[in-house]
Every structure is written in C-alpha cells, then in structure tokens.
Design a protein around this motif. Structure first.
Motif, PDB file in Angstrom:
ATOM      1  N   VAL A 243      12.200 -31.561 -12.878  1.00  0.00           N
ATOM      2  CA  VAL A 243      11.309 -31.191 -11.583  1.00  0.00           C
ATOM      3  C   VAL A 243       9.948 -32.157 -11.433  1.00  0.00           C
ATOM      4  CG1 VAL A 243       9.849 -29.342 -10.825  1.00  0.00           C
ATOM      5  CG2 VAL A 243      12.187 -28.934 -11.626  1.00  0.00           C
ATOM      6  N   ARG A 244       9.293 -32.417 -12.650  1.00  0.00           N
ATOM      7  CA  ARG A 244       8.261 -33.360 -12.640  1.00  0.00           C
ATOM      8  C   ARG A 244       8.611 -34.613 -12.072  1.00  0.00           C
ATOM      9  NH1 ARG A 244       6.042 -30.669 -17.508  1.00  0.00           N
ATOM     10  NH2 ARG A 244       4.392 -29.475 -16.740  1.00  0.00           N
ATOM     11  N   TYR A 245       9.673 -35.207 -12.547  1.00  0.00           N
ATOM     12  CA  TYR A 245      10.200 -36.475 -12.123  1.00  0.00           C
ATOM     13  C   TYR A 245      10.411 -36.635 -10.576  1.00  0.00           C
ATOM     14  CZ  TYR A 245      13.574 -40.103 -11.266  1.00  0.00           C
ATOM     15  OH  TYR A 245      14.327 -41.173 -10.714  1.00  0.00           O
ATOM     16  N   MET A 246      11.119 -35.716  -9.871  1.00  0.00           N
ATOM     17  CA  MET A 246      11.396 -35.421  -8.661  1.00  0.00           C
ATOM     18  C   MET A 246      10.216 -35.417  -7.691  1.00  0.00           C
ATOM     19  SD  MET A 246      14.656 -36.170  -8.454  1.00  0.00           S
ATOM     20  CE  MET A 246      15.091 -35.597  -6.700  1.00  0.00           C
ATOM     21  N   VAL A 247       9.096 -34.533  -8.178  1.00  0.00           N
ATOM     22  CA  VAL A 247       8.108 -34.412  -7.577  1.00  0.00           C
ATOM     23  C   VAL A 247       7.063 -35.911  -7.493  1.00  0.00           C
ATOM     24  CG1 VAL A 247       5.895 -33.114  -7.146  1.00  0.00           C
ATOM     25  CG2 VAL A 247       7.801 -32.074  -7.689  1.00  0.00           C
ATOM     26  N   LYS A 248       7.047 -36.222  -8.483  1.00  0.00           N
ATOM     27  CA  LYS A 248       6.468 -37.777  -8.897  1.00  0.00           C
ATOM     28  C   LYS A 248       6.995 -38.650  -7.984  1.00  0.00           C
ATOM     29  CE  LYS A 248       4.351 -37.000 -13.356  1.00  0.00           C
ATOM     30  NZ  LYS A 248       4.381 -37.490 -14.714  1.00  0.00           N
ATOM     31  N   ARG A 249       8.168 -38.665  -7.676  1.00  0.00           N
ATOM     32  CA  ARG A 249       8.965 -39.681  -7.090  1.00  0.00           C
ATOM     33  C   ARG A 249       8.779 -39.578  -5.514  1.00  0.00           C
ATOM     34  NH1 ARG A 249      15.537 -39.600  -7.306  1.00  0.00           N
ATOM     35  NH2 ARG A 249      15.642 -40.523  -5.183  1.00  0.00           N
ATOM     36  N   HIS A 250       8.825 -38.381  -5.204  1.00  0.00           N
ATOM     37  CA  HIS A 250       8.961 -38.099  -3.662  1.00  0.00           C
ATOM     38  C   HIS A 250       7.416 -38.174  -2.976  1.00  0.00           C
ATOM     39  CE1 HIS A 250      13.053 -37.317  -2.601  1.00  0.00           C
ATOM     40  NE2 HIS A 250      13.211 -36.868  -3.843  1.00  0.00           N
ATOM     41  N   PHE A 251       6.443 -37.923  -3.818  1.00  0.00           N
ATOM     42  CA  PHE A 251       5.054 -37.590  -3.423  1.00  0.00           C
ATOM     43  C   PHE A 251       4.070 -38.608  -4.131  1.00  0.00           C
ATOM     44  CE2 PHE A 251       7.142 -33.655  -2.919  1.00  0.00           C
ATOM     45  CZ  PHE A 251       6.965 -33.068  -1.733  1.00  0.00           C
ATOM     46  N   GLY A 252       4.437 -39.483  -4.917  1.00  0.00           N
ATOM     47  CA  GLY A 252       3.674 -40.236  -5.862  1.00  0.00           C
ATOM     48  C   GLY A 252       2.436 -39.862  -6.547  1.00  0.00           C
ATOM     49  N   ALA A 253       2.773 -38.473  -7.029  1.00  0.00           N
ATOM     50  CA  ALA A 253       1.827 -37.504  -7.839  1.00  0.00           C
ATOM     51  C   ALA A 253       1.698 -38.309  -9.301  1.00  0.00           C
ATOM     52  CB  ALA A 253       2.443 -36.208  -7.826  1.00  0.00           C
ATOM     53  N   GLU A 254       0.417 -37.976  -9.569  1.00  0.00           N
ATOM     54  CA  GLU A 254       0.205 -38.505 -11.027  1.00  0.00           C
ATOM     55  C   GLU A 254       0.426 -37.086 -11.778  1.00  0.00           C
ATOM     56  OE1 GLU A 254      -3.581 -40.371 -11.273  1.00  0.00           O
ATOM     57  OE2 GLU A 254      -2.809 -42.113  -9.996  1.00  0.00           O
ATOM     58  N   LYS A 255      -0.164 -36.132 -11.490  1.00  0.00           N
ATOM     59  CA  LYS A 255      -0.153 -34.723 -12.195  1.00  0.00           C
ATOM     60  C   LYS A 255       0.497 -33.913 -11.407  1.00  0.00           C
ATOM     61  CE  LYS A 255      -3.187 -31.585 -14.457  1.00  0.00           C
ATOM     62  NZ  LYS A 255      -4.477 -31.240 -14.807  1.00  0.00           N
ATOM     63  N   VAL A 256       1.610 -33.056 -11.988  1.00  0.00           N
ATOM     64  CA  VAL A 256       2.598 -32.073 -11.319  1.00  0.00           C
ATOM     65  C   VAL A 256       2.279 -30.795 -12.377  1.00  0.00           C
ATOM     66  CG1 VAL A 256       4.788 -31.323 -10.772  1.00  0.00           C
ATOM     67  CG2 VAL A 256       4.161 -33.758 -10.383  1.00  0.00           C
ATOM     68  N   ILE A 257       1.806 -29.744 -11.641  1.00  0.00           N
ATOM     69  CA  ILE A 257       1.646 -28.601 -12.255  1.00  0.00           C
ATOM     70  C   ILE A 257       2.950 -27.508 -11.991  1.00  0.00           C
ATOM     71  CG2 ILE A 257       0.189 -26.304 -12.505  1.00  0.00           C
ATOM     72  CD1 ILE A 257      -2.122 -28.259 -11.495  1.00  0.00           C
ATOM     73  N   ILE A 258       3.656 -27.070 -12.988  1.00  0.00           N
ATOM     74  CA  ILE A 258       4.753 -25.958 -12.857  1.00  0.00           C
ATOM     75  C   ILE A 258       4.469 -24.666 -12.792  1.00  0.00           C
ATOM     76  CG2 ILE A 258       7.034 -25.551 -13.845  1.00  0.00           C
ATOM     77  CD1 ILE A 258       7.120 -28.435 -12.828  1.00  0.00           C
ATOM     78  N   ASP A 259       4.534 -24.133 -11.846  1.00  0.00           N
ATOM     79  CA  ASP A 259       4.334 -22.459 -11.720  1.00  0.00           C
ATOM     80  C   ASP A 259       5.063 -21.844 -12.765  1.00  0.00           C
ATOM     81  OD1 ASP A 259       2.909 -20.258 -10.491  1.00  0.00           O
ATOM     82  OD2 ASP A 259       4.915 -19.737  -9.430  1.00  0.00           O
ATOM     83  N   PRO A 260       4.476 -20.900 -13.463  1.00  0.00           N
ATOM     84  CA  PRO A 260       5.400 -20.194 -14.572  1.00  0.00           C
ATOM     85  C   PRO A 260       6.600 -19.344 -13.854  1.00  0.00           C
ATOM     86  CG  PRO A 260       3.095 -19.720 -14.945  1.00  0.00           C
ATOM     87  CD  PRO A 260       3.335 -20.266 -13.674  1.00  0.00           C
ATOM     88  N   LEU A 261       6.284 -19.001 -12.490  1.00  0.00           N
ATOM     89  CA  LEU A 261       7.472 -18.220 -11.988  1.00  0.00           C
ATOM     90  C   LEU A 261       8.822 -19.110 -11.903  1.00  0.00           C
ATOM     91  CD1 LEU A 261       8.162 -15.298 -10.937  1.00  0.00           C
ATOM     92  CD2 LEU A 261       7.628 -16.421  -8.669  1.00  0.00           C
ATOM     93  N   LEU A 262       8.362 -20.518 -11.564  1.00  0.00           N
ATOM     94  CA  LEU A 262       9.481 -21.538 -11.467  1.00  0.00           C
ATOM     95  C   LEU A 262      10.187 -21.803 -12.662  1.00  0.00           C
ATOM     96  CD1 LEU A 262      11.236 -23.560  -9.702  1.00  0.00           C
ATOM     97  CD2 LEU A 262       9.249 -25.065 -10.302  1.00  0.00           C
ATOM     98  N   ALA A 263       9.694 -21.719 -13.812  1.00  0.00           N
ATOM     99  CA  ALA A 263       9.992 -21.804 -15.227  1.00  0.00           C
ATOM    100  C   ALA A 263      11.233 -20.848 -15.439  1.00  0.00           C
ATOM    101  CB  ALA A 263       8.907 -22.076 -16.220  1.00  0.00           C
ATOM    102  N   LYS A 264      10.651 -19.604 -15.022  1.00  0.00           N
ATOM    103  CA  LYS A 264      11.091 -18.406 -15.637  1.00  0.00           C
ATOM    104  C   LYS A 264      12.403 -18.327 -14.585  1.00  0.00           C
ATOM    105  CE  LYS A 264      10.587 -13.482 -16.468  1.00  0.00           C
ATOM    106  NZ  LYS A 264       9.399 -12.534 -16.534  1.00  0.00           N
ATOM    107  N   ALA A 265      12.502 -18.781 -13.525  1.00  0.00           N
ATOM    108  CA  ALA A 265      13.693 -18.772 -12.516  1.00  0.00           C
ATOM    109  C   ALA A 265      14.666 -19.758 -12.964  1.00  0.00           C
ATOM    110  CB  ALA A 265      13.197 -19.110 -11.051  1.00  0.00           C
ATOM    111  N   ILE A 266      14.445 -21.016 -13.675  1.00  0.00           N
ATOM    112  CA  ILE A 266      15.229 -21.993 -14.042  1.00  0.00           C
ATOM    113  C   ILE A 266      15.912 -21.305 -15.120  1.00  0.00           C
ATOM    114  CG2 ILE A 266      15.596 -24.181 -15.348  1.00  0.00           C
ATOM    115  CD1 ILE A 266      12.936 -25.062 -13.608  1.00  0.00           C
TER     116      ILE A 266
END
Length: 129
Positions: free
Chosen positions: A73-96
């Motif tokens: 998830v972090r890799y895809m967000v960095k790739r599409h948006f050029g982000a340096e830092k990606v914060i994952i919501d705990p609800l997303l981690a629980k859904a995975i």
C-alpha cells in the motif's frame, strides 16, 4: 481592365495566404525541453480513490502476508503521488487482515488524502451508493 486586375490580385492574395497556412502546418512543432526534476514530480492530487490488488502479496509465505500488504500500500501511494511519507489508517490495516493474518483480502479500495507537503494519509474508502 481594372476589374480583371483587382480580381486577379485578390486571387493571388488568397493563394499566397493558403500557401503560408500550409507551410505553418507543415513546420514541426518545437519540442519544449524539460529537466529531469520536472519529469520526476507527480501531478498534484488532493483527494483520490484507488483500488489495490494484492495478487503479488498473496503469492508467498502466509506468515508475512500482512506485513507485505502494508508495504505494498505504501509503495503504490508513493509511486502514484510521489510521496515521501505515507500514513496508514488503523481501520485500513484492520480491513486488510479481516480474515486473519494469514488470509488477507484480495483487493482493497483506499482513499488517499494529502496532509502535508509530501505526506499522504491512506484510509479505507467506503462505498457510497
């Protein structure tokens, strides 16, 4: 005689204008030079939804699937948006890991929101019907 000469002059002007237009169309457009820095920057996106398929993550050891899914998830967000830092919501981690640590979901829809300059928040996207 004067009418004939004015008519021929008008025809000559029209043909010369058409020839100039054709020449302008045939001219190759000058390519704008872009630097490497301009190519690296991604377009600015404030809020965006995307679906991430975990097919790559599922192939492999069962015990490390959850960790690989979060990294993906972090890799895809960095790739599409050029982000340096990606914060994952705990609800997303629980859904995975809804089915357990070993059996992660096949795909997940996330909503990405820009927080800081190059900081993004990845949340679980809830479908609105």
């Amino acid at each position: 005689m004067s009418q004939e000469t004015t008519a021929t002059k008008q025809e000559e002007q029209k043909t010369s204008e058409l020839q100039q237009q054709k020449k302008e169309e045939q001219k190759p457009q000058q390519a704008t030079t872009t630097t490497k820095e301009e190519k690296k920057t991604k377009p600015e996106k404030e809020n965006f939804e995307m679906v991430i398929n975990f097919r790559r993550v599922i192939m492999g050891r069962k015990t490390t699937r959850t960790k690989r899914a979060i990294k993906y998830v972090r890799y895809m967000v960095k790739r599409h948006f050029g982000a340096e830092k990606v914060i994952i919501d705990p609800l997303l981690a629980k859904a995975i890991t809804m089915n357990g640590r070993d059996k992660i979901v096949r795909r997940v829809r996330i909503a990405v929101k820009r927080i800081g300059e190059k900081t993004y928040l990845a949340r679980l996207a809830i479908k609105s019907e």
